[in-house]
Motif scaffolding. Structure first.
Motif, PDB file in Angstrom:
ATOM      1  N   MET A 120       0.797  -1.148   0.000  1.00  0.00           N
ATOM      2  CA  MET A 120       0.000   0.000   0.000  1.00  0.00           C
ATOM      3  C   MET A 120       0.869   1.251   0.000  1.00  0.00           C
ATOM      4  O   MET A 120       1.138   1.751   0.975  1.00  0.00           O
ATOM      5  CB  MET A 120      -0.771   0.041   1.272  1.00  0.00           C
ATOM      6  CG  MET A 120      -1.674  -1.052   1.510  1.00  0.00           C
ATOM      7  SD  MET A 120      -3.144  -0.543   1.212  1.00  0.00           S
ATOM      8  CE  MET A 120      -4.328  -0.849   1.121  1.00  0.00           C
ATOM      9  N   GLY A 121       1.230   1.677  -0.826  1.00  0.00           N
ATOM     10  CA  GLY A 121       2.008   2.890  -0.929  1.00  0.00           C
ATOM     11  C   GLY A 121       1.378   3.810  -1.935  1.00  0.00           C
ATOM     12  O   GLY A 121       0.248   3.600  -2.363  1.00  0.00           O
ATOM     13  N   PRO A 122       2.099   4.667  -2.385  1.00  0.00           N
ATOM     14  CA  PRO A 122       1.520   5.614  -3.309  1.00  0.00           C
ATOM     15  C   PRO A 122       1.232   4.966  -4.661  1.00  0.00           C
ATOM     16  O   PRO A 122       0.325   5.396  -5.360  1.00  0.00           O
ATOM     17  CB  PRO A 122       2.548   6.717  -3.459  1.00  0.00           C
ATOM     18  CG  PRO A 122       3.735   6.331  -2.679  1.00  0.00           C
ATOM     19  CD  PRO A 122       3.434   5.073  -1.958  1.00  0.00           C
ATOM     20  N   LEU A 123       1.937   3.934  -4.961  1.00  0.00           N
ATOM     21  CA  LEU A 123       1.679   3.307  -6.245  1.00  0.00           C
ATOM     22  C   LEU A 123       0.580   2.259  -6.150  1.00  0.00           C
ATOM     23  O   LEU A 123      -0.014   1.894  -7.167  1.00  0.00           O
ATOM     24  CB  LEU A 123       2.965   2.664  -6.768  1.00  0.00           C
ATOM     25  CG  LEU A 123       4.069   3.670  -7.098  1.00  0.00           C
ATOM     26  CD1 LEU A 123       5.302   2.913  -7.529  1.00  0.00           C
ATOM     27  CD2 LEU A 123       3.637   4.648  -8.150  1.00  0.00           C
ATOM     28  N   LYS A 124       0.339   1.802  -5.009  1.00  0.00           N
ATOM     29  CA  LYS A 124      -0.722   0.821  -4.801  1.00  0.00           C
ATOM     30  C   LYS A 124      -1.658   1.377  -3.735  1.00  0.00           C
ATOM     31  O   LYS A 124      -1.557   1.048  -2.569  1.00  0.00           O
ATOM     32  CB  LYS A 124      -0.125  -0.470  -4.284  1.00  0.00           C
ATOM     33  CG  LYS A 124      -0.376  -1.612  -5.150  1.00  0.00           C
ATOM     34  CD  LYS A 124       0.222  -2.806  -4.474  1.00  0.00           C
ATOM     35  CE  LYS A 124      -0.103  -4.005  -5.267  1.00  0.00           C
ATOM     36  NZ  LYS A 124       0.358  -5.190  -4.746  1.00  0.00           N
ATOM     37  N   LEU A 133      -8.152   0.638  -2.215  1.00  0.00           N
ATOM     38  CA  LEU A 133      -9.263   0.828  -3.106  1.00  0.00           C
ATOM     39  C   LEU A 133     -10.386   1.619  -2.435  1.00  0.00           C
ATOM     40  O   LEU A 133     -10.991   2.507  -3.067  1.00  0.00           O
ATOM     41  CB  LEU A 133      -9.760  -0.535  -3.586  1.00  0.00           C
ATOM     42  CG  LEU A 133     -10.747  -0.502  -4.727  1.00  0.00           C
ATOM     43  CD1 LEU A 133     -10.200   0.170  -5.964  1.00  0.00           C
ATOM     44  CD2 LEU A 133     -11.222  -1.892  -5.037  1.00  0.00           C
ATOM     45  N   ILE A 134     -10.677   1.354  -1.276  1.00  0.00           N
ATOM     46  CA  ILE A 134     -11.767   2.039  -0.564  1.00  0.00           C
ATOM     47  C   ILE A 134     -11.388   3.507  -0.385  1.00  0.00           C
ATOM     48  O   ILE A 134     -12.210   4.394  -0.644  1.00  0.00           O
ATOM     49  CB  ILE A 134     -12.041   1.360   0.788  1.00  0.00           C
ATOM     50  CG1 ILE A 134     -12.583  -0.024   0.494  1.00  0.00           C
ATOM     51  CG2 ILE A 134     -13.010   2.156   1.604  1.00  0.00           C
ATOM     52  CD1 ILE A 134     -12.875  -0.835   1.696  1.00  0.00           C
ATOM     53  N   GLU A 135     -10.212   3.740  -0.017  1.00  0.00           N
ATOM     54  CA  GLU A 135      -9.788   5.135   0.172  1.00  0.00           C
ATOM     55  C   GLU A 135      -9.791   5.867  -1.159  1.00  0.00           C
ATOM     56  O   GLU A 135     -10.159   7.045  -1.252  1.00  0.00           O
ATOM     57  CB  GLU A 135      -8.380   5.194   0.789  1.00  0.00           C
ATOM     58  CG  GLU A 135      -8.364   4.845   2.239  1.00  0.00           C
ATOM     59  CD  GLU A 135      -6.950   4.902   2.816  1.00  0.00           C
ATOM     60  OE1 GLU A 135      -5.990   5.317   2.094  1.00  0.00           O
ATOM     61  OE2 GLU A 135      -6.810   4.594   3.988  1.00  0.00           O
ATOM     62  N   LEU A 136      -9.419   5.146  -2.205  1.00  0.00           N
ATOM     63  CA  LEU A 136      -9.400   5.748  -3.512  1.00  0.00           C
ATOM     64  C   LEU A 136     -10.830   6.082  -3.950  1.00  0.00           C
ATOM     65  O   LEU A 136     -11.080   7.177  -4.479  1.00  0.00           O
ATOM     66  CB  LEU A 136      -8.736   4.797  -4.522  1.00  0.00           C
ATOM     67  CG  LEU A 136      -8.590   5.332  -5.939  1.00  0.00           C
ATOM     68  CD1 LEU A 136      -7.678   6.553  -6.003  1.00  0.00           C
ATOM     69  CD2 LEU A 136      -8.101   4.244  -6.860  1.00  0.00           C
ATOM     70  N   ILE A 137     -11.749   5.205  -3.721  1.00  0.00           N
ATOM     71  CA  ILE A 137     -13.142   5.438  -4.112  1.00  0.00           C
ATOM     72  C   ILE A 137     -13.710   6.570  -3.263  1.00  0.00           C
ATOM     73  O   ILE A 137     -14.371   7.480  -3.799  1.00  0.00           O
ATOM     74  CB  ILE A 137     -13.969   4.135  -3.952  1.00  0.00           C
ATOM     75  CG1 ILE A 137     -13.499   3.123  -4.993  1.00  0.00           C
ATOM     76  CG2 ILE A 137     -15.436   4.414  -4.133  1.00  0.00           C
ATOM     77  CD1 ILE A 137     -14.119   1.764  -4.856  1.00  0.00           C
ATOM     78  N   VAL A 138     -13.462   6.549  -1.990  1.00  0.00           N
ATOM     79  CA  VAL A 138     -13.961   7.616  -1.105  1.00  0.00           C
ATOM     80  C   VAL A 138     -13.320   8.933  -1.528  1.00  0.00           C
ATOM     81  O   VAL A 138     -13.975   9.990  -1.591  1.00  0.00           O
ATOM     82  CB  VAL A 138     -13.665   7.307   0.373  1.00  0.00           C
ATOM     83  CG1 VAL A 138     -13.979   8.493   1.261  1.00  0.00           C
ATOM     84  CG2 VAL A 138     -14.448   6.105   0.812  1.00  0.00           C
ATOM     85  N   GLY A 139     -12.096   8.918  -1.855  1.00  0.00           N
ATOM     86  CA  GLY A 139     -11.403  10.140  -2.281  1.00  0.00           C
ATOM     87  C   GLY A 139     -11.965  10.656  -3.590  1.00  0.00           C
ATOM     88  O   GLY A 139     -12.169  11.874  -3.773  1.00  0.00           O
ATOM     89  N   LEU A 140     -12.252   9.696  -4.543  1.00  0.00           N
ATOM     90  CA  LEU A 140     -12.811  10.108  -5.821  1.00  0.00           C
ATOM     91  C   LEU A 140     -14.224  10.656  -5.631  1.00  0.00           C
ATOM     92  O   LEU A 140     -14.596  11.676  -6.261  1.00  0.00           O
ATOM     93  CB  LEU A 140     -12.842   8.937  -6.802  1.00  0.00           C
ATOM     94  CG  LEU A 140     -11.524   8.653  -7.520  1.00  0.00           C
ATOM     95  CD1 LEU A 140     -11.653   7.384  -8.352  1.00  0.00           C
ATOM     96  CD2 LEU A 140     -11.125   9.792  -8.422  1.00  0.00           C
ATOM     97  N   ILE A 141     -15.016   9.991  -4.812  1.00  0.00           N
ATOM     98  CA  ILE A 141     -16.383  10.469  -4.556  1.00  0.00           C
ATOM     99  C   ILE A 141     -16.310  11.846  -3.889  1.00  0.00           C
ATOM    100  O   ILE A 141     -17.031  12.776  -4.264  1.00  0.00           O
ATOM    101  CB  ILE A 141     -17.172   9.451  -3.703  1.00  0.00           C
ATOM    102  CG1 ILE A 141     -17.419   8.191  -4.515  1.00  0.00           C
ATOM    103  CG2 ILE A 141     -18.471  10.049  -3.235  1.00  0.00           C
ATOM    104  CD1 ILE A 141     -18.068   7.074  -3.743  1.00  0.00           C
ATOM    105  N   SER A 142     -15.448  11.996  -2.936  1.00  0.00           N
ATOM    106  CA  SER A 142     -15.296  13.305  -2.246  1.00  0.00           C
ATOM    107  C   SER A 142     -14.841  14.367  -3.243  1.00  0.00           C
ATOM    108  O   SER A 142     -15.349  15.499  -3.250  1.00  0.00           O
ATOM    109  CB  SER A 142     -14.272  13.211  -1.124  1.00  0.00           C
ATOM    110  OG  SER A 142     -14.699  12.342  -0.139  1.00  0.00           O
ATOM    111  N   PHE A 143     -13.937  13.964  -4.125  1.00  0.00           N
ATOM    112  CA  PHE A 143     -13.455  14.916  -5.127  1.00  0.00           C
ATOM    113  C   PHE A 143     -14.578  15.327  -6.060  1.00  0.00           C
ATOM    114  O   PHE A 143     -14.716  16.509  -6.418  1.00  0.00           O
ATOM    115  CB  PHE A 143     -12.281  14.286  -5.915  1.00  0.00           C
ATOM    116  CG  PHE A 143     -11.758  15.164  -6.998  1.00  0.00           C
ATOM    117  CD1 PHE A 143     -10.985  16.293  -6.716  1.00  0.00           C
ATOM    118  CD2 PHE A 143     -12.063  14.905  -8.338  1.00  0.00           C
ATOM    119  CE1 PHE A 143     -10.520  17.093  -7.723  1.00  0.00           C
ATOM    120  CE2 PHE A 143     -11.596  15.719  -9.349  1.00  0.00           C
ATOM    121  CZ  PHE A 143     -10.811  16.822  -9.049  1.00  0.00           C
ATOM    122  N   CYS A 144     -15.398  14.352  -6.454  1.00  0.00           N
ATOM    123  CA  CYS A 144     -16.514  14.636  -7.346  1.00  0.00           C
ATOM    124  C   CYS A 144     -17.539  15.523  -6.657  1.00  0.00           C
ATOM    125  O   CYS A 144     -18.114  16.434  -7.289  1.00  0.00           O
ATOM    126  CB  CYS A 144     -17.170  13.333  -7.813  1.00  0.00           C
ATOM    127  SG  CYS A 144     -16.166  12.473  -9.036  1.00  0.00           S
TER     128      CYS A 144
END
Length: 166
Positions: free
Chosen positions: A1-5, A8-19
């Protein structure tokens, strides 16, 4: 889990928050742009209005300066006219005073001459009376021939006047 990996949940939450934030900003941004445009328009209008007021103030100031200059010129002209009138009046008053003084001097000279003639006549009569009385005392009897005494006194005074004038 680093910046390259990423997670997924954080990424989705981050994308939803960004949207969500992007959607909120998309709704708010036109309002902000509209408000900024209105402010820009108001500022530009105020600047134009301020420039118009400044130009009007300059025009009014120029008119005021012109009126003030005209008033100063008129005041100067009035002062000059008053000065010239004063000089003329002073000359007239001086001339009248000079004339009155000359008239007074002439009248005084005439009066003095008249007083001198009267005093001289009175003095001659007094001298004649005293001389007749003194001559009568010297010879021991009163002199009654006043016409002869007057002729002798007139000859004496004529001789004295001739000697004084020479």
């Amino acid at each position: 889990m680093g910046p390259l990996k990423p997670n997924l949940i954080e990424l989705i939450v981050g994308l939803i928050s960004f949207c969500v934030v992007l959607a909120a900003m998309a709704k708010v941004l036109p309002r902000i742009e509209k408000t900024l445009a209105e402010r820009e328009e108001a500022t530009a209008g105020t600047l134009e209005q301020a420039e118009a007021v400044r130009l009007e103030a300059q025009r009014i100031r120029a008119e005021y300066q012109a009126e003030l200059s005209a008033a100063r010129h008129e005041a100067s002209r009035i002062r000059q006219a008053a000065h010239e009138e004063g000089v003329t009046l002073l000359a007239v008053v001086r001339a009248e005073g000079q004339k009155a003084r000359e008239e007074m001097v002439v009248a005084a000279i005439v009066q003095l001459e008249a007083d001198r003639v009267i005093a001289e006549a009175e003095l001659r009569e007094d001298v004649l009376g005293l001389a007749t009385e003194l001559a009568g005392r010297v010879i021991g009897e009163p002199i009654t021939d006043l016409d002869r005494a007057r002729a002798v006194a007139d000859d004496f005074f004529a001789g004295e006047e001739a000697a004084t004038k020479s």
